[in-house]
Motif scaffolding. Structure first.
Motif, PDB file in Angstrom:
ATOM      1  N   HIS A   1     153.137  62.676  40.365  1.00 45.60           N
ATOM      2  CA  HIS A   1     152.001  61.759  40.325  1.00 45.60           C
ATOM      3  C   HIS A   1     150.799  62.516  39.777  1.00 45.60           C
ATOM      4  O   HIS A   1     150.440  63.576  40.282  1.00 45.60           O
ATOM      5  N   ASP A   2     150.211  61.987  38.714  1.00 41.77           N
ATOM      6  CA  ASP A   2     148.993  62.568  38.159  1.00 41.77           C
ATOM      7  C   ASP A   2     148.211  61.470  37.451  1.00 41.77           C
ATOM      8  O   ASP A   2     148.553  60.289  37.561  1.00 41.77           O
ATOM      9  N   GLU A   3     147.176  61.860  36.730  1.00 36.36           N
ATOM     10  CA  GLU A   3     146.314  60.866  36.088  1.00 36.36           C
ATOM     11  C   GLU A   3     147.031  60.033  35.029  1.00 36.36           C
ATOM     12  O   GLU A   3     146.599  58.943  34.688  1.00 36.36           O
TER      13      GLU A   3
END
Length: 64
Positions: free
Chosen positions: A30-32
């Protein structure tokens, strides 16, 4: 609680999307730019050793 690798996501009972209805997802990333996970409460044609083999080839093999 925010999404993070290793967390379990449970579909809301109000979820209308049939693909995610009653799903439990193990979040792998999960990241931007987005999220990636694995649905862990559905049948699949893939075996666990195949899935793990992609992450850790031959985990039982002795290391030199």
């Amino acid at each position: 609680m925010s999404p993070a690798r290793g967390r379990l996501l449970f579909a809301s009972p109000l979820m209308l999307d049939p693909y995610f209805h009653q799903c439990v997802v193990l979040l792998s990333a999960h990241d931007e730019s987005g999220s990636f996970g694995h649905i862990i409460n559905r049948r699949t044609a893939h075996t666990l050793d195949r899935a793990l083999g992609q992450l850790c080839p031959d985990p039982l093999k002795e290391r030199p």
